[in-house]
Design a protein around this motif. Structure first.
Motif, PDB file in Angstrom:
ATOM      1  N   TRP A 222       0.832  -1.208   0.000  1.00  0.00           N
ATOM      2  CA  TRP A 222       0.000   0.000   0.000  1.00  0.00           C
ATOM      3  C   TRP A 222       0.867   1.259   0.000  1.00  0.00           C
ATOM      4  CZ3 TRP A 222      -0.838   4.460   2.603  1.00  0.00           C
ATOM      5  CH2 TRP A 222      -2.026   5.141   2.322  1.00  0.00           C
ATOM      6  N   LEU A 223       1.898   1.271   0.830  1.00  0.00           N
ATOM      7  CA  LEU A 223       2.789   2.433   0.909  1.00  0.00           C
ATOM      8  C   LEU A 223       3.485   2.690  -0.424  1.00  0.00           C
ATOM      9  CD1 LEU A 223       4.388   1.766   4.422  1.00  0.00           C
ATOM     10  CD2 LEU A 223       2.738   3.563   3.863  1.00  0.00           C
ATOM     11  N   ALA A 224       3.946   1.618  -1.061  1.00  0.00           N
ATOM     12  CA  ALA A 224       4.626   1.770  -2.347  1.00  0.00           C
ATOM     13  C   ALA A 224       3.666   2.284  -3.414  1.00  0.00           C
ATOM     14  CB  ALA A 224       5.227   0.426  -2.770  1.00  0.00           C
TER      15      ALA A 224
ATOM     16  N   THR B   1       2.716   8.150   7.642  1.00  0.00           N
ATOM     17  CA  THR B   1       1.429   7.462   7.788  1.00  0.00           C
ATOM     18  C   THR B   1       1.269   6.928   9.206  1.00  0.00           C
ATOM     19  OG1 THR B   1       1.689   6.732   5.480  1.00  0.00           O
ATOM     20  CG2 THR B   1      -0.086   5.719   6.754  1.00  0.00           C
ATOM     21  N   VAL B   2       0.109   7.141   9.782  1.00  0.00           N
ATOM     22  CA  VAL B   2      -0.218   6.604  11.107  1.00  0.00           C
ATOM     23  C   VAL B   2      -1.564   5.873  10.998  1.00  0.00           C
ATOM     24  CG1 VAL B   2       1.094   8.299  12.427  1.00  0.00           C
ATOM     25  CG2 VAL B   2      -1.252   8.822  11.734  1.00  0.00           C
TER      26      VAL B   2
ATOM     27  N   MET C 280      -7.543   1.877  10.023  1.00  0.00           N
ATOM     28  CA  MET C 280      -7.686   3.079   9.204  1.00  0.00           C
ATOM     29  C   MET C 280      -6.356   3.823   9.180  1.00  0.00           C
ATOM     30  SD  MET C 280      -9.855   4.849   7.373  1.00  0.00           S
ATOM     31  CE  MET C 280     -11.561   4.742   7.955  1.00  0.00           C
ATOM     32  N   LEU C 281      -5.859   4.100   7.989  1.00  0.00           N
ATOM     33  CA  LEU C 281      -4.613   4.835   7.828  1.00  0.00           C
ATOM     34  C   LEU C 281      -4.900   6.329   7.705  1.00  0.00           C
ATOM     35  CD1 LEU C 281      -2.739   2.525   5.279  1.00  0.00           C
ATOM     36  CD2 LEU C 281      -2.690   2.467   7.783  1.00  0.00           C
ATOM     37  N   LEU C 282      -4.079   7.125   8.370  1.00  0.00           N
ATOM     38  CA  LEU C 282      -4.217   8.577   8.349  1.00  0.00           C
ATOM     39  C   LEU C 282      -2.902   9.220   7.922  1.00  0.00           C
ATOM     40  CD1 LEU C 282      -5.916   9.180  11.838  1.00  0.00           C
ATOM     41  CD2 LEU C 282      -7.058   8.726   9.654  1.00  0.00           C
ATOM     42  N   ASP C 283      -3.004  10.410   7.370  1.00  0.00           N
ATOM     43  CA  ASP C 283      -1.803  11.185   7.086  1.00  0.00           C
ATOM     44  C   ASP C 283      -1.199  11.649   8.407  1.00  0.00           C
ATOM     45  OD1 ASP C 283      -0.281  12.900   4.848  1.00  0.00           O
ATOM     46  OD2 ASP C 283      -0.602  14.151   6.620  1.00  0.00           O
TER      47      ASP C 283
ATOM     48  N   VAL D 107      -7.963  11.210   6.423  1.00  0.00           N
ATOM     49  CA  VAL D 107      -8.215   9.785   6.267  1.00  0.00           C
ATOM     50  C   VAL D 107      -7.705   9.336   4.903  1.00  0.00           C
ATOM     51  CG1 VAL D 107     -10.024   8.071   5.951  1.00  0.00           C
ATOM     52  CG2 VAL D 107     -10.157   9.668   7.852  1.00  0.00           C
ATOM     53  N   LEU D 108      -6.906   8.277   4.884  1.00  0.00           N
ATOM     54  CA  LEU D 108      -6.333   7.772   3.647  1.00  0.00           C
ATOM     55  C   LEU D 108      -7.108   6.558   3.134  1.00  0.00           C
ATOM     56  CD1 LEU D 108      -2.565   8.123   4.606  1.00  0.00           C
ATOM     57  CD2 LEU D 108      -3.962   9.700   3.235  1.00  0.00           C
ATOM     58  N   GLU D 109      -7.077   5.486   3.896  1.00  0.00           N
ATOM     59  CA  GLU D 109      -7.788   4.275   3.470  1.00  0.00           C
ATOM     60  C   GLU D 109      -7.840   3.280   4.621  1.00  0.00           C
ATOM     61  OE1 GLU D 109      -7.474   0.849  -0.049  1.00  0.00           O
ATOM     62  OE2 GLU D 109      -6.350   2.721  -0.217  1.00  0.00           O
TER      63      GLU D 109
END
Length: 247
Positions: free
Chosen positions: A204-206, A215-216, A229-232, A238-240
């Motif tokens: 996902w990061l790539a 990312t947190v 849930m991933l956040l900036d 909210v990212l995904e």
């Protein structure tokens, strides 16, 4: 026409209806990764079992070419199958997620059946007073300040209702974004507690050009399970959500 051919035609029609139903559930009502977290897999087995098995099986058993009253029998089979399908969709519609509510250090996935009509009517905005049919809305809930109202909430918590179940506390996510970000955890912690998630996180990061430092995450609590849930890490945007058990 043989009964096998009649049942095959009925099965073909049922498959088309089943595929349309799956598209509605997976693409609209239960976007990934919330389908399993909300317990949708158990409901879909029952629904498709009725749609794909009940009708064609009854046709196979009852159909006889030239039989008197056969048209009536086929109509009755269609009515029974349609009734079962509509009831199944109703049950699933009640379980569909309508809000993703950020509360302090987590998100809560709220289903349509979780909100009482009298509570829903108290939302400050129109979008807080209606149940979405096009996927869950991302919002937040503001915990009331210390006092009588918060004390009342504390006593209601053990009974299964908390701040996320009362639309009168709902606000736009941006108003509580900083609070969620302050309680978010680094990806390093998730990698330690869930080492099997590393390939999914790395992929996902790539794909999104991000790193562990940017990312947190916070947990998303749902009816049957939890996801992540991933956040900036800078803004709290909210990212995904990823299907990673966060505990």
């Amino acid at each position: 026409m043989s009964r096998w051919k009649a049942a095959s035609i009925h099965l073909s029609i049922s498959i088309v209806i089943g595929l349309a139903t799956l598209a509605l559930l997976f693409l609209v009502w239960f976007p990934q990764p919330y389908f399993e977290a909300a317990g949708g897999q158990h409901l879909i087995v029952v629904l498709l079992g009725v749609d794909l098995v009940l009708g064609p099986l009854l046709t196979l058993i009852l159909f006889k070419s030239g039989k008197r009253g056969m048209v009536f029998d086929l109509w009755m089979i269609g009515i029974v199958q349609s009734t079962a399908l509509v009831y199944g969709l109703y049950v699933i519609a009640e379980a569909r997620p309508v809000f993703i509510v950020g509360v302090v250090d987590r998100f809560n996935l709220i289903a349509a059946a979780d909100l009482a009509p009298e509570d829903l009517a108290q939302g400050d905005k129109p979008e807080f007073r209606t149940l979405s049919w096009t996927g869950p809305r991302l919002i937040a809930a503001r915990v009331p300040p210390p006092g009588k109202e918060r004390t009342k909430l504390m006593f209601q918590g053990p009974m299964g209702k908390d701040v996320q179940d009362y639309p009168k506390y709902y606000v736009d996510y941006a108003e509580e974004q900083a609070t969620l970000l302050a309680h978010a955890k680094p990806l390093e912690r998730l990698r330690k507690t869930q080492p099997a998630s590393a390939p999914m996180l790395d992929a996902w990061l790539a794909k999104h050009g991000r790193t562990d430092e940017t990312t947190v995450w916070v947990p998303v609590m749902a009816r049957k399970s939890s996801v992540t849930m991933l956040l900036d890490a800078k803004s709290g945007e909210v990212l995904e959500a990823l299907p990673i058990y966060p505990w």
